[in-house]
Design a protein around this motif. Structure first.
Motif, short mmCIF file in Angstrom:
data_model
loop_
_atom_site.label_atom_id
_atom_site.label_comp_id
_atom_site.label_asym_id
_atom_site.label_seq_id
_atom_site.Cartn_x
_atom_site.Cartn_y
_atom_site.Cartn_z
N PHE A 263 -5.12 -4.05 -11.82
CA PHE A 263 -4.30 -3.76 -12.99
C PHE A 263 -2.84 -3.66 -12.55
CE2 PHE A 263 -5.63 0.27 -11.20
CZ PHE A 263 -4.51 1.08 -11.27
N ALA A 264 -1.95 -4.16 -13.40
CA ALA A 264 -0.53 -4.22 -13.06
C ALA A 264 0.13 -2.85 -13.21
CB ALA A 264 0.17 -5.23 -13.96
N LEU A 265 1.05 -2.56 -12.29
CA LEU A 265 1.93 -1.40 -12.44
C LEU A 265 3.34 -1.89 -12.73
CD1 LEU A 265 -0.42 -0.49 -10.23
CD2 LEU A 265 0.83 1.64 -10.44
N TYR A 266 4.01 -2.45 -11.71
CA TYR A 266 5.35 -3.00 -11.97
C TYR A 266 5.70 -4.02 -10.89
CZ TYR A 266 6.25 0.96 -8.81
OH TYR A 266 6.19 1.87 -7.78
N SER A 267 6.50 -4.98 -11.28
CA SER A 267 6.98 -5.99 -10.34
C SER A 267 8.37 -6.45 -10.78
CB SER A 267 6.02 -7.18 -10.28
OG SER A 267 6.21 -8.04 -11.39
N TYR B 74 -3.09 6.69 -13.99
CA TYR B 74 -2.57 6.69 -15.36
C TYR B 74 -2.46 5.27 -15.91
CZ TYR B 74 0.59 7.28 -19.28
OH TYR B 74 1.16 7.24 -20.54
N PHE B 75 -2.03 4.33 -15.07
CA PHE B 75 -1.85 2.95 -15.51
C PHE B 75 -3.17 2.27 -15.84
CE2 PHE B 75 2.10 3.82 -13.40
CZ PHE B 75 3.04 3.00 -13.96
N ALA B 76 -4.28 2.83 -15.36
CA ALA B 76 -5.60 2.22 -15.58
C ALA B 76 -6.37 2.88 -16.72
CB ALA B 76 -6.43 2.31 -14.30
N VAL C 243 -11.85 -1.31 -8.51
CA VAL C 243 -10.63 -1.51 -9.29
C VAL C 243 -9.46 -1.04 -8.44
CG1 VAL C 243 -9.33 -0.86 -11.34
CG2 VAL C 243 -11.79 -1.28 -11.51
N VAL C 244 -8.39 -1.81 -8.42
CA VAL C 244 -7.28 -1.51 -7.54
C VAL C 244 -5.96 -1.90 -8.21
CG1 VAL C 244 -7.27 -3.77 -6.38
CG2 VAL C 244 -6.55 -1.73 -5.10
N THR C 245 -4.89 -1.34 -7.70
CA THR C 245 -3.55 -1.74 -8.14
C THR C 245 -3.31 -3.20 -7.76
OG1 THR C 245 -2.77 -0.75 -6.06
CG2 THR C 245 -2.51 0.54 -8.06
N ALA C 246 -2.55 -3.89 -8.59
CA ALA C 246 -2.41 -5.34 -8.45
C ALA C 246 -1.65 -5.75 -7.20
CB ALA C 246 -1.72 -5.91 -9.69
N TRP C 247 -1.99 -6.95 -6.75
CA TRP C 247 -1.22 -7.64 -5.71
C TRP C 247 -0.03 -8.27 -6.41
CZ3 TRP C 247 -0.87 -7.86 -0.61
CH2 TRP C 247 -0.34 -8.99 0.02
#
Length: 249
Positions: A137-141, A14-16, A104-108
């Motif tokens: 791509f960023a999700l949350y930090s 969804y975030f992408a 494509v991957v979730t962000a580090w």
């Protein structure tokens, strides 16, 4: 041209969505690989069904949505422990995909340990594939914050230049309404969705390239969100990194 998304959980896609829509318009084939295993087959099928419904509404074929993590033991919430098995499963799936030129991957970013574990897996897969590009791509930090506070959808400056993805108004509406496809996750969206869309309204959506050397660095200074919220140490991700990047092909 083909892009493969390396994701932990059913709903990470969804975030992408802005990237997914951009690729679809460009005629790029897209594959979605999910590496987290689940505690029960019923839970996995319910979550997978939600993801399929969402992605199929965006024009993705069911055959391009693959739960590679099923039976690997790389459990939801603890993917790092089963990361070598998840890596092997993803590697086997990618071997059957022709014309693959981007991951494509979730962000580090130090937000969720499973997301960072996926970043490690994607870096190793890219190496195995001869150095294909990896975008994140960023999700949350929780960079610069305390306790359980977080920012959603905000790329870390430590991850390098941000490429902004422009969306027409209709696609922003589609993005905002997409949460309806995930009824089992409504409690999660209560906290994430408002923060995420406030960020997008102020800054837009952006992606960043993930360089292999970046995963050798702490995501950001200070306590990471998964250290504060989940009790997972950065050392545990370092151990995962050593096992994934040193795993035999």
């Amino acid at each position: 041209m083909t892009t493969a998304y390396i994701l932990a959980h059913f709903d990470d896609e969804y975030f992408a969505l802005p990237m997914i829509l951009e690729e679809r318009r460009a005629g790029v084939a897209q594959k979605f690989l999910y590496v987290a295993d689940y505690a029960s087959a019923d839970l996995a099928q319910r979550r997978l069904g939600e993801t399929r419904a969402f992605l199929q509404s965006q024009g993705v074929a069911e055959a391009d949505i693959v739960h590679v993590g099923a039976g690997t033991g790389a459990m939801d919430g603890d993917v790092r422990a089963g990361a070598p098995a998840a890596l092997a499963a993803a590697r086997a799936a990618l071997a059957a995909i022709p014309g693959l030129d981007r991951l494509v991957v979730t962000a580090w970013e130090g937000g969720h340990p499973d997301h960072d574990a996926c970043a490690l897996i994607a870096v190793r897969l890219a190496q195995d594939l001869g150095g294909v590009r990896v975008d994140q791509f960023a999700l949350y930090s929780g960079r610069g914050l305390r306790g359980r506070l977080f920012r959603a959808g905000s790329p870390l400056p430590e991850n390098g230049p941000v490429r902004r993805v422009r969306l027409p108004l209709a696609d922003w509406a589609r993005f905002a309404l997409g949460v309806r496809f995930y009824p089992s996750q409504w409690k999660t969206w209560l906290g994430l969705w408002p923060t995420m869309f406030l960020t997008y309204l102020l800054r837009g959506f952006g992606s960043q390239q993930l360089a292999a050397g970046r995963v050798g660095e702490r995501p950001h200074e200070g306590a990471l969100l998964y250290e504060r919220q989940f009790g997972v140490s950065y050392a545990a991700l370092q151990d995962c990194r050593d096992r994934v990047l040193g795993a035999p092909s």
